[in-house]
Scaffold this motif. Sequence first.
Motif, short mmCIF file in Angstrom:
data_model
loop_
_atom_site.label_atom_id
_atom_site.label_comp_id
_atom_site.label_asym_id
_atom_site.label_seq_id
_atom_site.Cartn_x
_atom_site.Cartn_y
_atom_site.Cartn_z
N GLY A 142 22.77 37.27 22.27
CA GLY A 142 21.81 37.92 23.17
C GLY A 142 22.05 39.40 23.29
N THR A 143 23.31 39.81 23.40
CA THR A 143 23.63 41.23 23.55
C THR A 143 23.28 42.01 22.29
N THR A 144 23.67 41.48 21.12
CA THR A 144 23.40 42.19 19.87
C THR A 144 21.91 42.23 19.56
N SER A 145 21.21 41.13 19.77
CA SER A 145 19.77 41.10 19.53
C SER A 145 19.04 42.12 20.40
N GLY A 146 19.44 42.17 21.66
CA GLY A 146 18.81 43.12 22.56
C GLY A 146 19.06 44.56 22.14
N GLN A 147 20.27 44.84 21.70
CA GLN A 147 20.57 46.22 21.29
C GLN A 147 19.77 46.61 20.05
N ILE A 148 19.64 45.70 19.10
CA ILE A 148 18.84 46.00 17.90
C ILE A 148 17.39 46.28 18.28
N ALA A 149 16.84 45.45 19.15
CA ALA A 149 15.46 45.65 19.59
C ALA A 149 15.31 46.99 20.30
N ASN A 150 16.26 47.31 21.17
CA ASN A 150 16.19 48.56 21.92
C ASN A 150 16.24 49.78 21.00
N GLN A 151 17.08 49.72 19.97
CA GLN A 151 17.20 50.86 19.08
C GLN A 151 16.02 50.97 18.12
N VAL A 152 15.45 49.86 17.71
CA VAL A 152 14.22 49.93 16.93
C VAL A 152 13.13 50.63 17.73
N ARG A 153 13.06 50.32 19.02
CA ARG A 153 12.05 50.93 19.89
C ARG A 153 12.24 52.44 19.99
N ILE A 154 13.46 52.89 20.23
CA ILE A 154 13.66 54.32 20.45
C ILE A 154 13.58 55.11 19.15
N PHE A 155 14.05 54.54 18.03
CA PHE A 155 14.00 55.27 16.77
C PHE A 155 12.57 55.40 16.25
N THR A 156 11.73 54.43 16.59
CA THR A 156 10.32 54.52 16.23
C THR A 156 9.61 55.56 17.09
N ALA A 157 10.05 55.69 18.34
CA ALA A 157 9.38 56.60 19.27
C ALA A 157 9.58 58.06 18.91
N GLY A 158 10.74 58.43 18.35
CA GLY A 158 11.00 59.84 18.07
C GLY A 158 11.86 60.03 16.85
N PRO A 159 11.31 59.90 15.63
CA PRO A 159 12.11 60.01 14.41
C PRO A 159 12.84 61.35 14.28
N GLU A 160 12.22 62.41 14.77
CA GLU A 160 12.81 63.74 14.58
C GLU A 160 13.97 64.01 15.54
N VAL A 161 14.15 63.18 16.55
CA VAL A 161 15.25 63.38 17.51
C VAL A 161 16.04 62.09 17.68
N ARG A 162 16.20 61.35 16.60
CA ARG A 162 16.83 60.03 16.69
C ARG A 162 18.24 60.09 17.28
N ALA A 163 19.04 61.03 16.83
CA ALA A 163 20.42 61.06 17.31
C ALA A 163 20.48 61.33 18.80
#
Length: 413
Positions: free
Chosen positions: A313-334
């Motif tokens: 559950g913890t790992t799945s949630g983190q993957i989903a959360n990071q997919v969401r944020i990296f899609t939202a702002g590719p130019e400021v991913r870090a």
Amino acid sequence: MPNARRGTIPVFATATAVTVSNIYFTQPLLEQIARSFHISAAAAGLVATAGQIGYALGIVAIVPLADGAKLRRLSAVLLAVTALALVAGAFAPSIALLSMAALVLSATTVLPQVIMPTAVSMAAKGQAGRVLGAVGTALTMGALVSRSVSGVLAQATGTWRSGFLLAAVATAAMLLILPRYMPAGTGRKAETLSYPRLLGSLPGLFRRYAPLRLSAALGGLVFAAFSGFWATLAFHLTQAPIGLGSAVVGLFGIAAIPGALAARYSGRMADGWGPTAVNAVSLVSVALALAMFLIAGDSLVALLIGCNLLGYGTTSGQIANQVRIFTAGPEVRARLNTLYMFSVFAGGAIGTAVASALFASWGWAGVVGSGFGFLGLAVVILAVHTRKTRGNEMRQPAVAGQPAPVLEDRAVR
């Protein structure tokens, strides 16, 4: 990964597992550390808390550099400093100095959060979830296996210090490998930004990106429950009626590997179904784990099953959360990852502190109760988000022949 040399993903995954282990390998050692320095369990828990606080501080101060620094040089410096801090921890003469060493080494062992946005930037279009699934699974594997290795090593050698020395050797070994697989730089416009400007942009990004705020809240709360469990598990297992040794306690990390491996496919689920669906699966899995801990907390079988559910559950949630944020702002991913992971590990530090205090006063039931409290807040936040998103979709129907807009991945500008 079309923009990377062969073997990059395995190297990235290995480096992620090795470096993240530096934060967690101390948890099965806390009981030995307490006895070594003649202190209470709560005082020994300061080592784990300091590690998570240090990691959060390192994320804020260092990870933004991945949007502008020379990545090869950055990775080499971080690995070198971390290895030296681990050696210092191995020879620390007091709990205060050991906690300080944990703070420093955790602040510089933030390479996983540099590697993740770097890996996504090198991935083929539409493959972000799969890449994050591989690296994110390695992150959880490192956290789990490190607990097992350090517990067995401490039992075999009779000292918790051997775990610090082994971690120093493993970290130094990555210094010879990882920098050669990192790109020279980001290749993005952000390379022209000064360090003060990179840091100064962080508050504005948090206000600007709604997906970041959602992911940060969910990630921090789930990780609080996860960290509270692992920070107190050693005390629970070594006390009556279970009464296990540190080596057996450490083996719980290995037993939880199947759950972590299963989470790798959550990246593909996030690519296909969207992050919110994966977040929902994550919360259900964590809830089932906590229920098992509450109902049958003295059963080794129930604890092992719960460890796998909690890890998945913890790992799945983190993957989903990071997919969401990296899609939202590719130019400021870090920098988005900086804010997200700061929230996650701040949550972990709070969860560790709360669970340690409640364990001292209320025992195992207090630990599980704190986990349910954090989880309940996460459920409310996801439910409110889902309701708002559906309402917006109903007010903004899709144009004929086109899919409805995915509002959860849209930045608020």
